[in-house]
Design a protein around this motif. Sequence first.
Motif, PDB file in Angstrom:
ATOM      1  N   ARG A   1      -7.767  -9.630  -8.514  1.00 53.03           N
ATOM      2  CA  ARG A   1      -6.878  -9.528  -9.665  1.00 53.03           C
ATOM      3  C   ARG A   1      -5.510  -9.668  -9.261  1.00 53.03           C
ATOM      4  O   ARG A   1      -4.672  -9.540  -9.961  1.00 53.03           O
ATOM      5  CB  ARG A   1      -6.979  -8.195 -10.233  1.00 53.03           C
ATOM      6  CG  ARG A   1      -6.761  -6.946  -9.662  1.00 53.03           C
ATOM      7  CD  ARG A   1      -6.564  -5.808 -10.483  1.00 53.03           C
ATOM      8  NE  ARG A   1      -7.926  -5.366 -10.769  1.00 53.03           N
ATOM      9  CZ  ARG A   1      -8.259  -4.069 -10.501  1.00 53.03           C
ATOM     10  NH1 ARG A   1      -7.696  -3.422  -9.745  1.00 53.03           N
ATOM     11  NH2 ARG A   1      -9.579  -3.668 -10.854  1.00 53.03           N
TER      12      ARG A   1
ATOM     13  N   PRO B   1       0.789  -1.181   0.003  1.00 52.96           N
ATOM     14  CA  PRO B   1       0.126   0.167  -0.142  1.00 52.96           C
ATOM     15  C   PRO B   1       0.955   1.382   0.049  1.00 52.96           C
ATOM     16  O   PRO B   1       2.054   1.069   0.354  1.00 52.96           O
ATOM     17  CB  PRO B   1      -0.934  -0.192   1.540  1.00 52.96           C
ATOM     18  CG  PRO B   1      -0.073  -1.208   2.097  1.00 52.96           C
ATOM     19  CD  PRO B   1       0.803  -2.009   1.053  1.00 52.96           C
ATOM     20  N   PRO B   2       0.491   2.428  -0.504  1.00 56.33           N
ATOM     21  CA  PRO B   2       1.004   3.513  -0.553  1.00 56.33           C
ATOM     22  C   PRO B   2       2.414   3.918   0.184  1.00 56.33           C
ATOM     23  O   PRO B   2       3.450   4.155  -0.196  1.00 56.33           O
ATOM     24  CB  PRO B   2       0.196   4.699  -1.022  1.00 56.33           C
ATOM     25  CG  PRO B   2      -1.072   4.034  -1.441  1.00 56.33           C
ATOM     26  CD  PRO B   2      -1.088   2.618  -0.767  1.00 56.33           C
TER      27      PRO B   2
ATOM     28  N   ALA C   1       5.191  -2.000  -7.023  1.00 54.78           N
ATOM     29  CA  ALA C   1       3.742  -1.809  -7.284  1.00 54.78           C
ATOM     30  C   ALA C   1       2.843  -1.144  -6.154  1.00 54.78           C
ATOM     31  O   ALA C   1       3.093  -1.512  -5.068  1.00 54.78           O
ATOM     32  CB  ALA C   1       3.456  -3.055  -7.854  1.00 54.78           C
ATOM     33  N   ASP C   2       1.914  -0.350  -6.549  1.00 56.71           N
ATOM     34  CA  ASP C   2       1.010  -0.055  -5.477  1.00 56.71           C
ATOM     35  C   ASP C   2      -0.012  -0.924  -5.564  1.00 56.71           C
ATOM     36  O   ASP C   2      -0.844  -1.086  -6.237  1.00 56.71           O
ATOM     37  CB  ASP C   2       0.639   1.456  -5.961  1.00 56.71           C
ATOM     38  CG  ASP C   2      -0.471   2.199  -4.939  1.00 56.71           C
ATOM     39  OD1 ASP C   2      -0.740   1.517  -4.177  1.00 56.71           O
ATOM     40  OD2 ASP C   2      -0.513   3.413  -5.203  1.00 56.71           O
TER      41      ASP C   2
ATOM     42  N   ASP D   1     -13.535  -3.210  -9.087  1.00 58.53           N
ATOM     43  CA  ASP D   1     -13.067  -3.034  -7.791  1.00 58.53           C
ATOM     44  C   ASP D   1     -13.160  -3.983  -7.015  1.00 58.53           C
ATOM     45  O   ASP D   1     -12.285  -4.305  -6.105  1.00 58.53           O
ATOM     46  CB  ASP D   1     -13.771  -1.643  -7.270  1.00 58.53           C
ATOM     47  CG  ASP D   1     -13.012  -0.342  -7.938  1.00 58.53           C
ATOM     48  OD1 ASP D   1     -12.217  -0.407  -8.660  1.00 58.53           O
ATOM     49  OD2 ASP D   1     -13.425   0.687  -7.256  1.00 58.53           O
TER      50      ASP D   1
ATOM     51  N   SER E   1      -2.661  -0.760  -3.689  1.00 59.85           N
ATOM     52  CA  SER E   1      -4.020   0.046  -3.500  1.00 59.85           C
ATOM     53  C   SER E   1      -4.498   0.262  -5.026  1.00 59.85           C
ATOM     54  O   SER E   1      -5.799   0.235  -5.397  1.00 59.85           O
ATOM     55  CB  SER E   1      -3.983   1.175  -2.695  1.00 59.85           C
ATOM     56  OG  SER E   1      -3.426   2.298  -3.648  1.00 59.85           O
ATOM     57  N   VAL E   2      -3.661  -0.007  -6.114  1.00 56.16           N
ATOM     58  CA  VAL E   2      -4.004   0.079  -7.474  1.00 56.16           C
ATOM     59  C   VAL E   2      -4.220  -0.787  -8.219  1.00 56.16           C
ATOM     60  O   VAL E   2      -5.090  -1.706  -8.544  1.00 56.16           O
ATOM     61  CB  VAL E   2      -3.148   1.030  -8.276  1.00 56.16           C
ATOM     62  CG1 VAL E   2      -3.742   1.006  -9.729  1.00 56.16           C
ATOM     63  CG2 VAL E   2      -3.135   2.551  -7.500  1.00 56.16           C
ATOM     64  N   ALA E   3      -2.751  -1.911  -8.190  1.00 52.66           N
ATOM     65  CA  ALA E   3      -2.814  -3.084  -8.626  1.00 52.66           C
ATOM     66  C   ALA E   3      -3.721  -4.099  -8.142  1.00 52.66           C
ATOM     67  O   ALA E   3      -4.087  -5.108  -8.603  1.00 52.66           O
ATOM     68  CB  ALA E   3      -1.436  -3.681  -8.626  1.00 52.66           C
TER      69      ALA E   3
ATOM     70  N   ARG F   1      -6.327  -3.377  -6.017  1.00 53.92           N
ATOM     71  CA  ARG F   1      -7.719  -2.633  -5.556  1.00 53.92           C
ATOM     72  C   ARG F   1      -8.779  -3.654  -5.287  1.00 53.92           C
ATOM     73  O   ARG F   1      -9.653  -3.753  -4.364  1.00 53.92           O
ATOM     74  CB  ARG F   1      -8.108  -1.721  -6.590  1.00 53.92           C
ATOM     75  CG  ARG F   1      -9.244  -1.015  -6.358  1.00 53.92           C
ATOM     76  CD  ARG F   1      -9.288   0.113  -4.940  1.00 53.92           C
ATOM     77  NE  ARG F   1     -10.401   0.559  -4.536  1.00 53.92           N
ATOM     78  CZ  ARG F   1     -11.396  -0.206  -3.712  1.00 53.92           C
ATOM     79  NH1 ARG F   1     -11.187  -1.336  -3.231  1.00 53.92           N
ATOM     80  NH2 ARG F   1     -12.528   0.545  -3.411  1.00 53.92           N
ATOM     81  N   ASN F   2      -8.861  -4.700  -6.507  1.00 54.93           N
ATOM     82  CA  ASN F   2      -9.625  -5.675  -6.548  1.00 54.93           C
ATOM     83  C   ASN F   2      -8.944  -6.989  -6.097  1.00 54.93           C
ATOM     84  O   ASN F   2      -7.849  -7.311  -6.697  1.00 54.93           O
ATOM     85  CB  ASN F   2     -10.168  -6.099  -7.826  1.00 54.93           C
ATOM     86  CG  ASN F   2     -11.069  -7.409  -7.841  1.00 54.93           C
ATOM     87  OD1 ASN F   2     -11.458  -8.017  -6.754  1.00 54.93           O
ATOM     88  ND2 ASN F   2     -11.470  -7.715  -8.844  1.00 54.93           N
TER      89      ASN F   2
END
Length: 324
Positions: A81, A48-49, A70-71, A292, A73-75, A77-78
């Motif tokens: 994935r 996370p960030p 890799a962030d 998401d 919270s983006v990669a 988020r779901n």
Amino acid sequence: MLTKHPRVRGTLDHPALFYRGRDALVASLIPFIKAGLAEGEPVLAALPPANLAALRLAMGPEEIPGLRFADMSVAGRNPGRILPLVLDAFVQEAGDRRARIIGEPIWADRTDLEYPACFEHEMLINLALTGQDVTVLCPYDLDSLQPDRIADAELTHPTLLDARGVVRRSARYPHDDEASLLFDQQLPKPPAVAISLAFDGDGLREVRRLITDLGIAADNLAMLQIAVSELSINAIEHGGGSGVLRVWREESYVVGEVESPRLLHNVLAGRLLADPHSLSGRGLLLLNGLCDLVRVQTGSDGTLIRFWLPVAGPDSVEPGPDLD
């Protein structure tokens, strides 16, 4: 475009790292990263960030060959994935080299709605990557996470590691009966205002018309159409030939689900990269990439797949008639 390379046979190592505070986390991760790079292992740190920023600062401003960030919270988020598009993708890219991954999918801001999918992700790593030449280290912050989420890490990880580097086997792994309580957690019923449509092989046009008439902002309509089409086709081809679509608004999301009468037997559906030589196996993978959050519930009554997509404004979905 991500494609699958031939599988590398090896040993999966999947420990949980218990730490207290960001400084302790970084102090534990730097030796882990340096040891991997010294062995020629590519390393991915997906955090996370705030934790990611602290680690990058500690590693220095220069790009380090073999190390990728890799962030989460983006990669991730779901949570659905993370396995295919983060972990499996990195393992396959490593080819015949052992890969080393730091993945922190559970942090304090994860919601109660998201958490069961995070737990499921951690459980499925042990099945999806078994036999792969990879270490997946999963940090858990003892200071910010709820005690039950720390306890769950002992169910989902074969080994446990503290900030001093002491390793022990988890006495609670695996407890299939305990793990299944969250796997089988029932999703709440749709609200009364949910739009509903029963369909079969001849009703896909009606499904597409229903989505078009919802009044979704244009930039999100295409994603919603793809998600619903993939699930509807999947229900027809693999779920018994028919299904029920329901759509409703939930805070800043459009929520959709497709219920079909057949059980989903493959728990890894949508959790690994699709075989590039196969014409099928991409529906749930695509859904996880778009949404998401995706939750799958399967049992004696059939299979229910529910997804959450963000909407552009507070009035993006208007309640409509029940079309059952």
